[in-house]
Design an enzyme around this catalytic site. Structure first.
Site, PDB file in Angstrom:
ATOM      1  N   GLU A  62       0.829  -1.130  -0.026  1.00 14.73           N
ATOM      2  CA  GLU A  62      -0.161  -0.154  -0.046  1.00 14.73           C
ATOM      3  C   GLU A  62       0.961   1.130  -0.042  1.00 14.73           C
ATOM      4  OE1 GLU A  62      -3.197  -0.626  -0.360  1.00 14.73           O
ATOM      5  OE2 GLU A  62      -2.930  -2.848   0.021  1.00 14.73           O
TER       6      GLU A  62
ATOM      7  N   CYS B   8      -2.027   9.490   2.486  1.00 13.11           N
ATOM      8  CA  CYS B   8      -1.516   8.907   1.103  1.00 13.11           C
ATOM      9  C   CYS B   8      -2.510   9.181   0.011  1.00 13.11           C
ATOM     10  CB  CYS B   8      -1.564   7.369   1.400  1.00 13.11           C
ATOM     11  SG  CYS B   8      -2.970   6.689   2.112  1.00 13.11           S
TER      12      CYS B   8
HETATM   13  P1  NAD Z   1       8.530   5.055   4.251  1.00 11.10           P
HETATM   14  O1  NAD Z   1       8.328   4.197   3.075  1.00 11.10           O
HETATM   15  O2  NAD Z   1       9.800   5.856   4.557  1.00 11.10           O
HETATM   16  O3  NAD Z   1       8.639   4.025   5.576  1.00 11.10           O
HETATM   17  C1  NAD Z   1       7.599   3.361   5.652  1.00 11.10           C
HETATM   18  C2  NAD Z   1       8.076   1.979   6.776  1.00 11.10           C
HETATM   19  O4  NAD Z   1       9.135   1.379   6.085  1.00 11.10           O
HETATM   20  C3  NAD Z   1       8.970   2.529   8.094  1.00 11.10           C
HETATM   21  O5  NAD Z   1       8.627   1.688   8.980  1.00 11.10           O
HETATM   22  C4  NAD Z   1      10.306   2.462   7.694  1.00 11.10           C
HETATM   23  O6  NAD Z   1      11.383   2.099   8.824  1.00 11.10           O
HETATM   24  C5  NAD Z   1      10.144   0.836   6.893  1.00 11.10           C
HETATM   25  N1  NAD Z   1      11.570   1.122   5.756  1.00 11.10           N
HETATM   26  C6  NAD Z   1      12.087   2.158   5.218  1.00 11.10           C
HETATM   27  N2  NAD Z   1      13.070   1.877   4.372  1.00 11.10           N
HETATM   28  C7  NAD Z   1      12.807   0.186   4.328  1.00 11.10           C
HETATM   29  C8  NAD Z   1      13.586  -0.632   3.899  1.00 11.10           C
HETATM   30  N3  NAD Z   1      14.332  -0.469   2.758  1.00 11.10           N
HETATM   31  N4  NAD Z   1      13.242  -2.117   3.953  1.00 11.10           N
HETATM   32  C9  NAD Z   1      12.257  -2.361   5.134  1.00 11.10           C
HETATM   33  N5  NAD Z   1      11.740  -1.318   5.772  1.00 11.10           N
HETATM   34  C10 NAD Z   1      11.899   0.117   5.504  1.00 11.10           C
HETATM   35  O7  NAD Z   1       7.367   5.585   4.472  1.00 11.10           O
HETATM   36  P2  NAD Z   1       6.712   6.946   5.432  1.00 11.10           P
HETATM   37  O8  NAD Z   1       7.522   8.094   5.248  1.00 11.10           O
HETATM   38  O9  NAD Z   1       6.925   6.236   6.756  1.00 11.10           O
HETATM   39  O10 NAD Z   1       5.254   7.157   5.190  1.00 11.10           O
HETATM   40  C11 NAD Z   1       4.969   8.005   4.094  1.00 11.10           C
HETATM   41  C12 NAD Z   1       4.654   7.281   2.582  1.00 11.10           C
HETATM   42  O11 NAD Z   1       3.574   6.133   2.972  1.00 11.10           O
HETATM   43  C13 NAD Z   1       3.895   7.976   1.753  1.00 11.10           C
HETATM   44  O12 NAD Z   1       4.419   7.875   0.544  1.00 11.10           O
HETATM   45  C14 NAD Z   1       2.333   7.873   1.693  1.00 11.10           C
HETATM   46  O13 NAD Z   1       1.723   8.390   0.552  1.00 11.10           O
HETATM   47  C15 NAD Z   1       2.566   6.304   2.316  1.00 11.10           C
HETATM   48  N6  NAD Z   1       1.137   5.777   2.940  1.00 11.10           N
HETATM   49  C16 NAD Z   1       0.476   4.899   1.944  1.00 11.10           C
HETATM   50  C17 NAD Z   1      -0.967   4.448   2.632  1.00 11.10           C
HETATM   51  C18 NAD Z   1      -1.594   3.468   1.692  1.00 11.10           C
HETATM   52  O14 NAD Z   1      -2.332   3.040   2.193  1.00 11.10           O
HETATM   53  N7  NAD Z   1      -1.498   3.365   0.410  1.00 11.10           N
HETATM   54  C19 NAD Z   1      -0.919   4.781   3.785  1.00 11.10           C
HETATM   55  C20 NAD Z   1      -0.179   5.782   4.487  1.00 11.10           C
HETATM   56  C21 NAD Z   1       0.794   6.366   3.873  1.00 11.10           C
END
Ligand code: NAD
Length: 565
Positions: A294, A328
């Site tokens: 997601e 998002c």
């Molecule tokens: P992010 O991708 O930076 O981090 C999300 C999670 O992934 C965190 O727990 C982080 O520690 C982990 N992570 C980061 N790099 C990783 C890797 N290489 N391997 C494994 N885990 C890793 O996202 P964010 O900044 O926390 O959230 C914002 C983003 O999330 C925006 O793009 C937003 O649109 C999206 N989002 C999507 C939805 C949806 O349902 N589609 C809902 C909420 C947020």
């Protein structure tokens, strides 16, 4: 759980003591961990973070601070960053937890989830306050987020009595066919910062209902919220090892993913950025697993020429600037028919100028609070620079609110105490611009002019994402064309691009997701596999997938073999 509300802190500490005690009786928690210590007099106590592995709260090492983004002097808590041993312990616990939990009848699993719903409901206010304190969304939004988890738990409580398979007719006599939903095993949940309670509930509750065990690595920006949720799970009575919580940064996420290759994690469910989602997709694809992804969005909102602007303008304000644009589903591009462009623009700017910004725990009138973390602030400031070079015309917005760059509607004394930024608006943007294409994740939006509905629809699809979308029109034919033509997982007609319901599928297409869905009955397909079983009661061996002569070779219409004489 009441880590923020000072008034209720001592009462909640008592509840927590009780929870620890009852757990001690089962021998699942040696020693009584202390979760709170005196904190900020304005906001509440400081949280002493613990991993939760195999039913035990463990202090861990390499502690990292979680601070209140509306007031950086407020330390919400310190949380460990998991090391290799913690990760191995969590995976081993989840493997054991899975064996035990899948044997529990589904309706009983549903009952535990029903208990969870009641606990979250009881703690709604304190949970909302910790969300607001930790990520800066308004209390109204935070309460809505907690309510989403309650609704999800209530929905899945009864799904425990409805985890239906099917009986399927066989092409052979004396043979019965059945399908069953089977759990997958150990599920790794990696979640984002902006919905630190609702989104994990969307994942964990159905996964648990289906009989899986869970390892949850929450966002490093919302660990106190995650620990509060773990306390709810614990009180609900899930057996040890069924739910495990590991704190940590992206490196911890990466280490956890190595267990996919070892086939010790059978499912990854991820919510976050598209860039990270792609990496997770690669890891899971290699292991022939389907992850739930997601991801990000750049959601279009179309204003057709007949739009009711009385409704469309406030909806657009909420879509673009609610939660400081950190959803998002936040609107990224408003695509406006040329006939109403100027009128919409002037009404939108007038409304946006009234947006009140402040510390949501101290100022209830706040429309939006701070950005969640410094990295989002840096990214936001950077977009103001590259947006101008990109050809965008900046109509509103000065970046970070400071005493040198004040904002008239900032409700508070010191904007530099937190990561506050102004509402931002661009025009002269077309699909060719980076501004049009890239998710900024902050309160910024582009006005895009279209000369017809067809062009607006073309623009609405002219980006890599496909999460949410919306249109304002009174014309049912335009509504139909929009529904049929838009490339998005979710669409609103005469409403905001934001918003979700716990029983409606949530998810995107293209770079916003791989087609899996959260919520409702649809999410069960992400946490179960279909098992087909046939039972042959015939006295002689009969084989399927052979060229069966259905009419006993006498005639294609001779069914005497099946008809009892
Ligand atoms: P992010 O991708 O930076 O981090 C999300 C999670 O992934 C965190 O727990 C982080 O520690 C982990 N992570 C980061 N790099 C990783 C890797 N290489 N391997 C494994 N885990 C890793 O996202 P964010 O900044 O926390 O959230 C914002 C983003 O999330 C925006 O793009 C937003 O649109 C999206 N989002 C999507 C939805 C949806 O349902 N589609 C809902 C909420 C947020």
């Amino acid at each position: 759980m009441a880590m923020v509300n000072r008034k209720t802190a001592s009462k909640k500490a008592h509840v927590k003591k009780k929870m620890v005690k009852s757990s001690d009786k089962k021998g699942s928690n040696k020693g009584v961990p202390t979760f709170l210590k005196a904190g900020n007099s304005l906001y509440g106590p400081e949280v002493i973070g613990h991993h939760w592995i195999n039913g035990k709260f463990l202090r861990g090492a390499n502690h990292v601070a979680s601070v209140n983004p509306a007031d950086l002097s407020d330390l919400v808590g310190r949380f460990p960053n998991a090391g290799g041993k913690d990760i191995e312990a969590a995976v081993a616990a989840a493997e054991k937890g899975f064996k035990n939990w899948k044997a529990v009848p589904a309706p009983v699993r549903g009952t535990v989830i029903g208990r969870l719903a009641k606990i979250i409901e009881r703690e709604k206010e304190s949970l909302a306050r910790i969300i607001t304190r930790e990520i800066g969304k308004t209390l109204k939004e935070a309460r809505g987020e907690v309510q989403e988890a309650i609704d999800t738990a209530e929905f899945f409580q009864s799904e425990g009595r409805r985890l239906y398979g099917q009986t399927v007719p066989s092409e052979l006599p004396n043979k019965e066919l059945f399908t069953y939903r089977r759990p997958l095993g150990v599920c790794l949940m990696i979640t984002a910062s902006n919905f630190p309670f609702a989104v994990p509930s969307w994942k964990m509750i159905p996964a648990l209902l289906a009989g899986n065990s869970v390892i949850w690595k929450p966002s490093e920006d919302a660990p106190a919220t995650a620990m509060s949720f773990a306390l709810c799970f614990r009180e609900a009575g899930f057996p040890d090892g069924v739910v495990n919580l590991l704190f940590g940064d992206r490196a911890v996420g990466e280490k956890l993913l190595t267990y996919v290759d070892k086939n010790r994690i059978q499912k990854v469910s991820f919510t976050g950025s598209t860039a990270v989602g792609r990496k997770i997709g690669e890891v899971c694809g290699r292991a022939i697993q389907v992850p739930s992804l997601e991801l990000g969005g750049k959601n279009p909102l179309i204003i057709h020429k007949d739009a009711n602007l009385e409704k469309a303008v406030p909806a657009a304000i909420v879509s673009c600037y609610g939660t400081a644009g950190q959803r998002c589903t936040s609107t990224g591009n408003i695509i406006i028919h040329k006939e109403v462009y100027e009128e919409f623009k002037s009404r939108f700017i007038a409304a946006a100028k009234n947006i009140r910004i402040g510390n949501p725990l101290l100022v209830p009138e706040t429309f939006y609070g701070p950005l969640i973390a410094e990295r989002y602030l840096k990214n936001f400031i950077a977009h103001l620079e590259w947006g101008k070079k990109d050809g965008g015309k900046l109509l509103m917005g000065t970046g970070r609110i400071t005493k040198f760059t004040p904002y008239g509607n900032f409700l508070g004394k010191n904007p530099e105490a937190g990561y506050f930024v102004t509402p931002t608006l661009w025009e002269n943007v077309t699909p060719k611009n980076r501004l049009f294409q890239e998710e900024v994740f902050g309160p910024t939006v582009n006005l895009v002019k279209a000369s017809s509905f067809d062009q607006a629809l073309e623009y609405a699809n002219a980006h890599a994402y496909g999460l949410s979308s919306a249109i304002f029109t009174e014309d049912p034919h335009i509504m139909l064309k929009f529904k049929e033509g838009i490339q998005a997982g979710m669409s609103s007609i005469n409403n905001s691009t934001t918003g979700a319901e716990a029983h409606l599928p949530f998810g995107g297409v293209k770079a916003s997701g791989n087609g899996t869905r959260e919520s409702g009955v649809w999410v069960l397909d992400s946490y179960t596999r279909w098992h087909a079983v046939n039972v042959d009661l015939a006295s002689q061996l009969q084989l399927a997938q052979m060229d069966v002569d259905y009419g006993s070779a006498k005639s294609p219409t001779d069914f005497s073999e099946w008809v009892k004489k």
